[in-house]
Design a protein around this motif. Structure first.
Motif, PDB file in Angstrom:
ATOM      1  N   ARG A 115      14.985  56.371  19.073  1.00 20.84           N
ATOM      2  CA  ARG A 115      15.949  57.638  18.373  1.00 20.84           C
ATOM      3  C   ARG A 115      14.899  58.669  17.925  1.00 20.84           C
ATOM      4  N   ARG A 127      31.189  67.307  21.156  1.00 24.81           N
ATOM      5  CA  ARG A 127      31.503  66.150  20.436  1.00 24.81           C
ATOM      6  C   ARG A 127      32.668  65.594  20.720  1.00 24.81           C
ATOM      7  N   ASP A 160      14.797  60.332  15.399  1.00 23.26           N
ATOM      8  CA  ASP A 160      14.449  60.329  14.008  1.00 23.26           C
ATOM      9  C   ASP A 160      13.545  59.046  13.952  1.00 23.26           C
ATOM     10  N   VAL A 166      21.885  65.435  24.598  1.00 23.96           N
ATOM     11  CA  VAL A 166      22.765  63.987  24.531  1.00 23.96           C
ATOM     12  C   VAL A 166      21.985  63.101  24.970  1.00 23.96           C
ATOM     13  N   HIS A 167      21.488  62.270  24.064  1.00 24.64           N
ATOM     14  CA  HIS A 167      20.624  61.231  24.395  1.00 24.64           C
ATOM     15  C   HIS A 167      21.305  59.923  24.582  1.00 24.64           C
ATOM     16  N   VAL A 176      25.206  56.691  22.300  1.00 25.07           N
ATOM     17  CA  VAL A 176      25.023  58.043  22.690  1.00 25.07           C
ATOM     18  C   VAL A 176      25.008  58.914  21.366  1.00 25.07           C
ATOM     19  N   ILE A 177      23.925  59.452  21.516  1.00 23.69           N
ATOM     20  CA  ILE A 177      23.338  60.326  20.208  1.00 23.69           C
ATOM     21  C   ILE A 177      23.531  61.796  20.592  1.00 23.69           C
ATOM     22  N   ILE A 178      24.223  62.879  20.004  1.00 23.86           N
ATOM     23  CA  ILE A 178      24.159  64.123  20.221  1.00 23.86           C
ATOM     24  C   ILE A 178      23.317  64.699  19.233  1.00 23.86           C
ATOM     25  N   GLU A 179      22.358  65.710  19.637  1.00 21.53           N
ATOM     26  CA  GLU A 179      21.526  66.469  18.837  1.00 21.53           C
ATOM     27  C   GLU A 179      21.787  67.691  19.126  1.00 21.53           C
ATOM     28  N   GLY A 234      31.299  62.227  21.564  1.00 23.19           N
ATOM     29  CA  GLY A 234      30.859  61.590  19.863  1.00 23.19           C
ATOM     30  C   GLY A 234      31.242  60.114  19.620  1.00 23.19           C
ATOM     31  N   ASP A 269      29.528  54.580  22.287  1.00 27.33           N
ATOM     32  CA  ASP A 269      28.507  53.828  21.542  1.00 27.33           C
ATOM     33  C   ASP A 269      26.986  54.059  22.154  1.00 27.33           C
TER      34      ASP A 269
END
Length: 243
Positions: free
Chosen positions: A24, A104, A26, A124-125, A113-116, A108, A111
């Motif tokens: 991730r 989003r 972060d 989109v990761h 999937v990370i939207i930055e 959004g 599962d």
């Protein structure tokens, strides 16, 4: 190839180049001496060093606190210049809220999937769910049908909506117009597809691009080791470039 610190400008990617990539954004670990290394490079190269990243400026400021060199965020959309750099480069791009809301709504709930969301880009990761890439790509293609001033940019386990004309090569060319970068041979070090624009810009300006997988087989730790050698040069010595 020998590298003389007095003759070069260095443009450095962050994730995958100076620090290891994490699952991730972060969750990355920043070595305790990285800011010290950047400070040593800043002194040895007369200030001709910058970090150019796709991350938002809030991330760069958090990961590299009190950084003595320019931080270039979102592929060149935002510049943070520490004291001693006299030129000004402001932000010129912005993600439409309607486009962010569209992405989003489409992605959004997936599962893994990370939207930055950033000021100028939307990343989109899917590193945690690589099987979702086709779904992510289809949604972003629908987005650029509605907002054609943006394009889809590929990265490692991510896709990004980015304004056309915004890339790390543009950032290099803008910085190279000003002292202390001007008049030196630019070198860009990166590891990802998004770094290729910066590499091409340096080549066209008579410099060089260095790719972490090919030129630094050990990854970011090998990059940092090589940069320490550059920072430790006594004028007018040169450091041997990785083969």
């Amino acid at each position: 190839m020998d590298i003389a610190a007095d003759e070069i400008s260095l443009f450095l990617d962050l994730d995958g180049t100076l620090i290891d990539i994490a699952p991730r954004p972060d969750a990355v670990h920043v070595p305790d001496d990285l800011v010290t290394l950047l400070g040593r490079l800043q002194q040895r190269l007369g200030g001709a060093v910058a970090v150019i990243s796709g991350r938002p400026l809030t991330d760069l400021s958090r990961l590299l606190p009190r950084c003595p060199v320019p931080l270039v965020a979102e592929h060149g959309a935002i510049f943070k210049l520490p004291p001693g750099y006299q030129f000004k480069l402001g932000a010129r791009y912005c993600v439409p809220e309607a486009m962010a809301a569209f992405v989003r709504g489409a992605l959004g709930a997936l599962d893994g999937v990370i939207i930055e969301e950033k000021q100028s880009c939307l990343t989109v990761h899917f590193r945690l769910a690589p099987e979702q890439k086709p779904v992510v790509k289809a949604a972003l293609e629908r987005a650029i049908d509605r907002w054609p001033t943006f394009r889809i940019s590929e990265a490692k386990m991510a896709l990004e909506l980015r304004p056309r004309g915004l890339d790390k090569g543009t950032a290099v060319r803008r910085l190279m117009r000003f002292s202390p970068f001007q008049g030196r041979k630019p070198i860009f070090i990166g590891d990802d597809v998004t770094d290729e624009d910066g590499i091409r810009a340096c080549l066209l300006l008579g410099g060089r691009g260095m790719r972490v997988p090919q030129d630094f087989g050990g990854g970011p730790s090998s990059v940092r080791e090589w940069l320490w050698r550059i920072a430790s040069q006594s004028a007018p010595q040169t450091a041997q470039c990785p083969p």
